[in-house]
Design a protein around this motif. Structure first.
Motif, PDB file in Angstrom:
ATOM      1  N   UNK A 446       0.809  -1.222   0.000  1.00 62.80           N
ATOM      2  CA  UNK A 446       0.000   0.000   0.000  1.00 62.80           C
ATOM      3  C   UNK A 446       0.836   1.264   0.000  1.00 62.80           C
ATOM      4  N   UNK A 447       1.952   1.241   0.731  1.00 67.51           N
ATOM      5  CA  UNK A 447       2.841   2.412   0.762  1.00 67.51           C
ATOM      6  C   UNK A 447       3.476   2.653  -0.609  1.00 67.51           C
ATOM      7  N   UNK A 448       3.785   1.582  -1.327  1.00 69.27           N
ATOM      8  CA  UNK A 448       4.425   1.727  -2.644  1.00 69.27           C
ATOM      9  C   UNK A 448       3.525   2.457  -3.627  1.00 69.27           C
ATOM     10  N   UNK A 449       2.197   2.313  -3.454  1.00 75.75           N
ATOM     11  CA  UNK A 449       1.260   2.918  -4.406  1.00 75.75           C
ATOM     12  C   UNK A 449       0.450   4.063  -3.801  1.00 75.75           C
ATOM     13  N   UNK A 450       0.814   4.492  -2.591  1.00 75.29           N
ATOM     14  CA  UNK A 450       0.134   5.640  -1.998  1.00 75.29           C
ATOM     15  C   UNK A 450      -1.217   5.349  -1.378  1.00 75.29           C
ATOM     16  N   UNK A 451      -1.549   4.080  -1.178  1.00 75.14           N
ATOM     17  CA  UNK A 451      -2.813   3.728  -0.500  1.00 75.14           C
ATOM     18  C   UNK A 451      -2.773   4.262   0.928  1.00 75.14           C
ATOM     19  N   UNK A 452      -1.606   4.108   1.582  1.00 75.70           N
ATOM     20  CA  UNK A 452      -1.324   4.811   2.834  1.00 75.70           C
ATOM     21  C   UNK A 452      -0.245   5.852   2.541  1.00 75.70           C
ATOM     22  N   UNK A 453      -0.374   6.997   3.178  1.00 73.83           N
ATOM     23  CA  UNK A 453       0.522   8.118   2.868  1.00 73.83           C
ATOM     24  C   UNK A 453       1.936   7.856   3.373  1.00 73.83           C
ATOM     25  N   UNK A 454       2.049   7.435   4.628  1.00 69.56           N
ATOM     26  CA  UNK A 454       3.362   7.237   5.229  1.00 69.56           C
ATOM     27  C   UNK A 454       3.245   6.307   6.439  1.00 69.56           C
ATOM     28  N   UNK A 455       4.396   6.046   7.072  1.00 67.45           N
ATOM     29  CA  UNK A 455       4.408   5.120   8.207  1.00 67.45           C
ATOM     30  C   UNK A 455       3.636   5.668   9.403  1.00 67.45           C
ATOM     31  N   UNK A 456       3.569   6.986   9.520  1.00 65.46           N
ATOM     32  CA  UNK A 456       2.826   7.576  10.627  1.00 65.46           C
ATOM     33  C   UNK A 456       1.334   7.258  10.521  1.00 65.46           C
ATOM     34  N   UNK A 457       0.804   7.279   9.315  1.00 66.19           N
ATOM     35  CA  UNK A 457      -0.602   6.922   9.120  1.00 66.19           C
ATOM     36  C   UNK A 457      -0.840   5.459   9.507  1.00 66.19           C
ATOM     37  N   UNK A 458       0.114   4.615   9.178  1.00 64.76           N
ATOM     38  CA  UNK A 458       0.019   3.196   9.532  1.00 64.76           C
ATOM     39  C   UNK A 458       0.094   3.008  11.048  1.00 64.76           C
ATOM     40  N   UNK A 459       0.980   3.766  11.682  1.00 61.42           N
ATOM     41  CA  UNK A 459       1.154   3.637  13.134  1.00 61.42           C
ATOM     42  C   UNK A 459      -0.151   3.902  13.883  1.00 61.42           C
ATOM     43  N   UNK A 460      -0.971   4.787  13.335  1.00 62.45           N
ATOM     44  CA  UNK A 460      -2.249   5.108  13.978  1.00 62.45           C
ATOM     45  C   UNK A 460      -3.203   3.910  13.975  1.00 62.45           C
ATOM     46  N   UNK A 461      -2.964   2.936  13.092  1.00 62.33           N
ATOM     47  CA  UNK A 461      -3.838   1.767  13.017  1.00 62.33           C
ATOM     48  C   UNK A 461      -3.588   0.751  14.127  1.00 62.33           C
ATOM     49  N   UNK A 462      -2.372   0.776  14.728  1.00 57.99           N
ATOM     50  CA  UNK A 462      -2.023  -0.240  15.731  1.00 57.99           C
ATOM     51  C   UNK A 462      -2.831  -0.020  17.005  1.00 57.99           C
ATOM     52  N   UNK A 463      -3.505  -1.063  17.459  1.00 61.37           N
ATOM     53  CA  UNK A 463      -4.310  -0.977  18.683  1.00 61.37           C
ATOM     54  C   UNK A 463      -4.022  -2.173  19.574  1.00 61.37           C
ATOM     55  N   UNK A 464      -3.918  -1.926  20.871  1.00 64.99           N
ATOM     56  CA  UNK A 464      -3.688  -2.990  21.843  1.00 64.99           C
ATOM     57  C   UNK A 464      -4.959  -3.810  22.012  1.00 64.99           C
ATOM     58  N   UNK A 465      -4.811  -5.120  21.928  1.00 59.75           N
ATOM     59  CA  UNK A 465      -5.941  -6.011  22.184  1.00 59.75           C
ATOM     60  C   UNK A 465      -5.989  -6.415  23.641  1.00 59.75           C
ATOM     61  N   UNK A 466      -4.846  -6.958  24.140  1.00 60.14           N
ATOM     62  CA  UNK A 466      -4.785  -7.385  25.539  1.00 60.14           C
ATOM     63  C   UNK A 466      -3.347  -7.361  26.020  1.00 60.14           C
ATOM     64  N   UNK A 467      -3.170  -6.998  27.290  1.00 61.95           N
ATOM     65  CA  UNK A 467      -1.858  -6.999  27.928  1.00 61.95           C
ATOM     66  C   UNK A 467      -1.843  -8.077  29.012  1.00 61.95           C
ATOM     67  N   UNK A 468      -0.794  -8.891  29.028  1.00 58.23           N
ATOM     68  CA  UNK A 468      -0.637  -9.940  30.042  1.00 58.23           C
ATOM     69  C   UNK A 468       0.495  -9.528  30.977  1.00 58.23           C
ATOM     70  N   UNK A 469       0.179  -9.352  32.247  1.00 55.24           N
ATOM     71  CA  UNK A 469       1.174  -8.948  33.244  1.00 55.24           C
ATOM     72  C   UNK A 469       1.664 -10.171  34.011  1.00 55.24           C
ATOM     73  N   UNK A 470       2.961 -10.204  34.394  1.00 57.68           N
ATOM     74  CA  UNK A 470       3.490 -11.370  35.108  1.00 57.68           C
ATOM     75  C   UNK A 470       2.856 -11.538  36.489  1.00 57.68           C
ATOM     76  N   UNK A 471       2.640 -12.805  36.879  1.00 53.58           N
ATOM     77  CA  UNK A 471       2.055 -13.119  38.180  1.00 53.58           C
ATOM     78  C   UNK A 471       2.952 -14.009  39.025  1.00 53.58           C
ATOM     79  N   UNK A 472       4.056 -14.433  38.455  1.00 51.06           N
ATOM     80  CA  UNK A 472       4.909 -15.423  39.104  1.00 51.06           C
ATOM     81  C   UNK A 472       6.023 -14.755  39.902  1.00 51.06           C
ATOM     82  N   UNK A 473       6.346 -15.314  41.066  1.00 51.15           N
ATOM     83  CA  UNK A 473       7.455 -14.802  41.862  1.00 51.15           C
ATOM     84  C   UNK A 473       8.786 -15.202  41.263  1.00 51.15           C
TER      85      UNK A 473
END
Length: 498
Positions: A446-473
């Motif tokens: 998409x970047x090669x053909x201008x479907x997305x303007x730049x990497x910054x536009x792509x970065x806005x698409x990244x969304x966190x689904x779930x975070x796993x925090x450690x529970x073990x000693x």
């Protein structure tokens, strides 16, 4: 209708096609598994024609599911299993031998000979790779040496070599274009990653004619167009990257020091090192990262050969589960593995050990061991192998990882992700879209053909689904690690002569 980017995701066990919209969302997906061949112990092969037929069929299926026509597909990006070697006839397009898969160990003796010759240091310096049967070079040499008539035809310029990306592009363009990208070229053990060219010295050593090889281009550029009759019209092919570099890009790890791990058939941890090609002292590989500019970036990589494949083994060969997804419930049904460790060295061990002779091992079995313990041990083995690579990466880079971005099919397993966080003592971050390997290929196209303007536009698409925090000693964490280290020693010692 809206326009989309098509990602062809050609993996080790299945071919997939995903159509993505501008928000980076998967709007249609089709998948088809294909046959795995094991003609001898340690050998793994695919039928290149089945790879092609499965890939083109899922492309048509994904379009049909939403009624998309060729004019609705702005570009195609390709991501693929790396190192797998295919040789075919330039005139007919017919393979001269089955594809020798990255997992195949048949050329381990050739690597040992290379080390005795002292040529391994040249390979490391020029290619950034630790010499191993994993890579394409010795696979090509084996086909040239062992298949009657092939060397003569190769030297006459009648044959072409390609990793899977090259094979797909050749077929998509009906033989008009023989090309690969920097990331796939960097995995052949024939490509000088500093000069960005095929190494004549290495080609001479393995006796591989340069006429076999594809042209090498950036990961994000217009390679050509599909043959009209394949998908209803000409579609631009504008992105290609090996699956792990594609996932690094899809996870938006654009900056130096950013890391991702993909849980697929194998496990692959990559760290973007920017424009510096860091030589590893801890058993990692230096490789080329996928980029959207002409300027090349590099990455450190640790490869685990068997990850999700261990769960497939439980399902297909051991018949302990009917579906891979059942492994999560079985593992969660017991508090621990009852002291059982499984080292899935079915094809030797990758980073940081690089031991082609290690073999799959189960230790710690007592009378109280149940199926649930065995299945849990298989899942835990994936996390242990990942931690081994992360420790090596921290040692090489001097950077302590404070969190790990994850993707790939097995990252959907909550038990595995929680155990990974427990073992690392750090957060594990799973994005809302875990299809980041395919997404990376889509972004590059998409970047090669201008479907997305730049990497910054792509970065806005990244969304966190779930975070796993450690529970073990820490005490319990170290106790588990010690058990794993003992199990690894057993797996590596098994094939040693008395």
């Amino acid at each position: 209708m809206e326009t989309y980017i098509m990602a062809l995701d050609q993996g080790t066990t299945s071919s997939r096609c995903i159509l993505f919209n501008r928000q980076g969302q998967a709007v249609s997906l089709a998948q088809k598994e294909f046959t795995q061949y094991y003609p001898k112990p340690g050998w793994v092969e695919h039928d290149p024609r089945e790879i092609w037929s499965s890939q083109i069929s899922v492309a048509a299926e994904a379009m049909a599911k939403i009624g998309a026509k060729s004019e609705n597909i702005q570009a195609i990006g390709i991501t693929n299993q790396r190192e797998t070697a295919i040789l075919w006839d330039r005139a007919t397009g017919r393979p001269v031998y089955p594809a020798i898969v990255w997992q195949c160990r048949r050329t381990a003796d050739r690597i040992e000979a290379c080390k005795k010759d002292g040529f391994d240091s040249i390979l490391r310096r020029k290619t950034g790779l630790i010499p191993d049967a994993y890579f394409s070079a010795t696979k090509i040499a084996w086909i040239l040496d062992e298949v009657p008539g092939v060397r003569r035809r190769a030297e006459a310029g009648e044959l072409a070599f390609g990793t899977v990306d090259s094979w797909l592009i050749w077929n998509l363009t009906r033989g008009r274009i023989h090309v690969t990208d920097y990331t796939n070229a960097s995995r052949t053990m024939l490509f000088d990653i500093h000069k960005l060219d095929w190494s004549r010295e290495i080609l001479s050593y393995f006796n591989i004619p340069v006429s076999l090889l594809p042209e090498v281009k950036p990961s994000s550029c217009l390679y050509g167009y599909t043959e009209k009759g394949l998908l209803g019209g000409e579609i631009a092919i504008a992105g290609a990257a090996g699956d792990q570099q594609s996932a690094l890009f899809g996870q938006c790890c654009f900056e130096e020091g950013q890391v991702k791990n993909t849980y697929g058939t194998g496990c692959f941890l990559l760290m973007n090192t920017g424009e510096k090609a860091i030589r590893s002292e801890a058993g990692l590989l230096t490789t080329i990262a996928a980029g959207a500019e002409d300027r090349v970036q590099y990455a450190l990589e640790g490869s685990v050969f068997v990850a999700g494949a261990a769960v497939q083994w439980l399902r297909d060969e051991m018949r302990m589960i009917r579906k891979a997804s059942q492994s999560e419930a079985y593992a969660g049904a017991v508090e621990d593995t009852n002291g059982v460790y499984l080292v899935p060295a079915f094809a030797g061990m990758g980073a940081p050990y690089w031991d082609p002779y290690a073999r799959g091992t189960v230790v710690g079995i007592t009378r109280g061991c149940k199926k649930e313990h065995f299945i849990r041990a298989a899942l835990e083995s994936i996390a242990y192998q990942v931690e081994d690579v992360i420790k090596a990466m921290e040692e090489d880079s001097g950077i302590h990882l404070e969190s790990l971005k994850v993707d790939g099919g097995a990252s959907a397993n909550d038990f595995l992700m929680q155990f990974q966080a427990d073992l690392l003592g750090e957060r594990v971050l799973r994005p809302a879209c875990i299809e980041t390997t395919a997404l990376g290929a889509a972004y590059l196209a998409g970047l090669a053909l201008g479907y997305w303007k730049d990497k910054e536009e792509i970065r806005q698409n990244w969304q966190l689904g779930e975070a796993f925090a450690p529970r073990l000693g820490e005490a319990r964490r170290e106790e588990l690690r010690k058990g794993w280290r003992r199990a690894v020693r057993v797996a590596r010692a098994y094939s040693e002569e008395e």
